[in-house]
Scaffold this active site. Structure first.
Site, PDB file in Angstrom:
ATOM      1  N   CYS A  46       0.761  -1.251   0.179  1.00 16.65           N
ATOM      2  CA  CYS A  46       0.113   0.093   0.073  1.00 16.65           C
ATOM      3  C   CYS A  46       0.618   1.239  -0.151  1.00 16.65           C
ATOM      4  O   CYS A  46       2.013   1.188   0.670  1.00 16.65           O
ATOM      5  CB  CYS A  46      -0.934   0.191   1.214  1.00 16.65           C
ATOM      6  SG  CYS A  46      -2.080  -1.323   1.195  1.00 16.65           S
ATOM      7  N   ARG A  80      -0.585   5.124  -0.889  1.00 14.37           N
ATOM      8  CA  ARG A  80      -1.525   6.224  -0.521  1.00 14.37           C
ATOM      9  C   ARG A  80      -2.159   6.206   0.972  1.00 14.37           C
ATOM     10  O   ARG A  80      -1.751   7.179   1.597  1.00 14.37           O
ATOM     11  CB  ARG A  80      -2.705   6.166  -1.714  1.00 14.37           C
ATOM     12  CG  ARG A  80      -3.769   7.404  -1.635  1.00 14.37           C
ATOM     13  CD  ARG A  80      -4.863   7.476  -2.452  1.00 14.37           C
ATOM     14  NE  ARG A  80      -4.188   7.212  -3.617  1.00 14.37           N
ATOM     15  CZ  ARG A  80      -4.023   8.011  -4.677  1.00 14.37           C
ATOM     16  NH1 ARG A  80      -3.909   9.408  -4.409  1.00 14.37           N
ATOM     17  NH2 ARG A  80      -3.567   7.517  -5.741  1.00 14.37           N
ATOM     18  N   CYS A 119       2.184  30.216 -14.430  1.00 14.98           N
ATOM     19  CA  CYS A 119       1.485  31.230 -15.628  1.00 14.98           C
ATOM     20  C   CYS A 119       0.783  30.141 -16.499  1.00 14.98           C
ATOM     21  O   CYS A 119       0.891  30.197 -17.569  1.00 14.98           O
ATOM     22  CB  CYS A 119       2.670  31.748 -16.370  1.00 14.98           C
ATOM     23  SG  CYS A 119       3.775  32.821 -15.384  1.00 14.98           S
ATOM     24  N   TYR A 155       1.619  11.047  -3.128  1.00 15.71           N
ATOM     25  CA  TYR A 155       1.309  11.447  -4.542  1.00 15.71           C
ATOM     26  C   TYR A 155       1.273  12.958  -4.699  1.00 15.71           C
ATOM     27  O   TYR A 155       0.409  13.345  -5.402  1.00 15.71           O
ATOM     28  CB  TYR A 155       0.318  10.653  -5.522  1.00 15.71           C
ATOM     29  CG  TYR A 155       0.360   9.287  -5.314  1.00 15.71           C
ATOM     30  CD1 TYR A 155       1.349   8.500  -5.921  1.00 15.71           C
ATOM     31  CD2 TYR A 155      -0.425   8.375  -4.301  1.00 15.71           C
ATOM     32  CE1 TYR A 155       1.762   7.056  -5.868  1.00 15.71           C
ATOM     33  CE2 TYR A 155      -0.286   7.156  -4.426  1.00 15.71           C
ATOM     34  CZ  TYR A 155       0.574   6.523  -5.005  1.00 15.71           C
ATOM     35  OH  TYR A 155       0.782   4.925  -5.153  1.00 15.71           O
TER      36      TYR A 155
HETATM   37  C1  LIG Z   1       1.147   2.453  -7.130  1.00 17.09           C
HETATM   38  C2  LIG Z   1       1.260   0.837  -6.849  1.00 17.09           C
HETATM   39  C3  LIG Z   1       0.828   0.263  -5.486  1.00 17.09           C
HETATM   40  C4  LIG Z   1       0.350   1.381  -4.356  1.00 17.09           C
HETATM   41  O1  LIG Z   1      -0.988   1.703  -4.708  1.00 17.09           O
HETATM   42  P1  LIG Z   1      -1.660   2.512  -3.716  1.00 17.09           P
HETATM   43  O2  LIG Z   1      -3.210   2.746  -4.274  1.00 17.09           O
HETATM   44  O3  LIG Z   1      -0.716   4.003  -3.577  1.00 17.09           O
HETATM   45  O4  LIG Z   1      -1.848   1.657  -2.463  1.00 17.09           O
HETATM   46  C5  LIG Z   1       0.975  -0.980  -5.444  1.00 17.09           C
HETATM   47  N1  LIG Z   1       1.466  -1.870  -6.240  1.00 17.09           N
HETATM   48  C6  LIG Z   1       1.593  -1.358  -7.400  1.00 17.09           C
HETATM   49  C7  LIG Z   1       2.136  -2.550  -8.708  1.00 17.09           C
HETATM   50  C8  LIG Z   1       1.561   0.149  -7.953  1.00 17.09           C
HETATM   51  O5  LIG Z   1       1.787   0.279  -9.120  1.00 17.09           O
END
Ligand SMILES: *Cc1c(COP(=O)(O)O)cnc(C)c1O
Length: 398
Positions: free
Chosen positions: A267, A269, A344, A373
């Site tokens: 995870c 986000r 701008c 992000y």
């Molecule tokens: C971006 C990504 C994640 C993390 O995703 P979240 O939505 O930030 O939890 C996990 N695995 C892969 C392969 C990703 O590209």
């Protein structure tokens, strides 16, 4: 789970007082508490990795290292950032849609524990480089599901995307894998949706993926050790107090996840979003064509998330009393405010027509949930404005 919400006085005590305020503040202790509470809720034996691309600051990586199972990286650069920040011994797993010979060589040299393979070409490259190095590289096959998958903000699988191996091609990939004697098959990888706010729906998706992996293992006589179910646990930028039901998700998955294989999650986000804010000083206000604008020191070159998702990013107005000028202080009261940056371009908008009781030049706008992000996905040097301060708080920052 916590949400970082500083007061104007707290911000004043932290930032450089000689310049207009523009800073990311990160509460690393809150970040670590969040990681521990998520891990505590997982089914027994399941492992939580941190997806580095959400926030790759060395401070973040160092703070999380003692808590998470390890780090999921998607580039050679991320491998090196993790090693530099968290040392030679933290566990790293690697995904991402394309891989070069140099990537595979580096991941072997840096003792990355497993590669998530997204194509037959990647299988061949990984096998060739591992064979040349005289070693065996453990892998998972990343699957792009055939069926449509119910709603999330971003969909990586179940639709036409560049990610993973099409479900219909998995039998071919498994046949190919038998010839790849320098690779060891450990299982399957799924990261199908991102920002899924439906915990029960996410558990149902993961259960389906787990059962699909088990069915393939039975059909093809595979030793299925690991299923990685990706990340994608959601947050709600329209409601900063809302939380993904991690405990409910784990409960709903419990019966399907009992026994082999071992589960992994990666995870980004949900771990990184809440513990950081992006604070910008209002440098100007104006009304144009009937619309009220506050113009900020900062913008989408530091924090592209709201313009990328075209959403109104949640914020607080932090009032500040000091007014250094001899002329009257401009203010907007009881208005629908649009927050723009210093670039701008009319795309440099962080929130549109949001009701605000009062905003004055010199007040601060504090964008909440800015840890994931945000800075990482932004074009920092467009227009060559100074970068924001990046301030890390808590014992984990020491
Ligand atoms: C971006 C990504 C994640 C993390 O995703 P979240 O939505 O930030 O939890 C996990 N695995 C892969 C392969 C990703 O590209």
């Amino acid at each position: 789970m916590t949400l970082l919400k500083p007061t104007a006085a707290q911000v004043a005590a932290l930032v450089d007082g000689d310049r207009p305020v523009c800073a990311f503040l990160h509460d690393l202790d809150a970040l670590c508490r969040q990681a521990r509470s998520m891990i505590g809720a997982l089914p027994p034996g399941a492992e939580l990795f941190y997806a580095v691309k959400a926030n790759n600051a060395a401070e973040t990586l160092r703070a999380l290292a003692p808590h998470v199972a390890g780090f999921e990286v998607a580039s050679a650069g991320e491998i090196l950032k993790v090693r530099a920040a968290a040392g030679p011994d933290v566990r790293i797993i690697m995904g991402g849609p394309v891989r070069t010979h140099a990537d595979i060589a580096l991941l072997l040299a840096q003792r990355v524990e497993r590669l998530h393979v997204e194509s037959v070409q990647m299988l061949r490259i990984a096998n060739a480089v591992a064979a040349e190095a005289g070693t065996t590289l453990p892998i998972l096959l990343r699957v792009n599901l055939a069926g449509p998958v119910p709603g999330a903000t971003l969909t990586m699988g179940g639709v036409a995307t560049q990610f993973g191996i099409a479900q219909s091609d998995i039998p071919d990939a498994l046949r190919m894998l038998k010839e790849c004697t320098a690779l060891r098959f450990d299982g399957f990888h799924f990261h199908t949706v991102s920002n899924n706010r439906d915990a029960a729906g996410h558990a149902a998706l993961c259960t389906m993926e787990l059962n699909l992996a088990r069915a393939w293992a039975t059909e093809h006589g595979l030793d299925l050790r690991i299923v990685n179910l990706g990340g994608g646990w959601g947050v709600d930028y329209a409601d900063p107090n809302w939380r993904f039901d991690v405990a409910g998700f784990a409960r709903a998955l419990a019966s399907a996840s009992a026994g082999a294989p071992a589960l992994q999650f990666e995870c980004g986000r949900i771990l990184a979003a809440y513990h950081a804010v992006y604070v910008c000083e209002i440098l100007d206000i104006k009304t144009v064509h009937g619309r009220a604008f506050a113009l900020l020191r900062g913008g989408s070159h530091h924090f592209r998330l709201p313009s990328s998702w075209v959403h109104d990013h949640p914020f607080l107005v932090l009032p500040r009393d000091a007014w250094p000028h001899p002329w009257p202080r401009p203010e907007l009261a009881n208005t629908m405010l649009t927050l723009t940056g210093e670039l701008c371009t009319p795309k440099d908008v962080l929130a549109r027509n949001v009701p605000v009781a009062r905003a004055r030049i010199g007040d601060l706008i504090c964008f909440l949930m800015a840890g994931a992000y945000g800075w990482e996905i932004s074009h920092h040097d467009f227009l060559s404005h100074p970068h924001p301060e990046r301030i890390y708080l808590g014992e984990a920052a020491a």
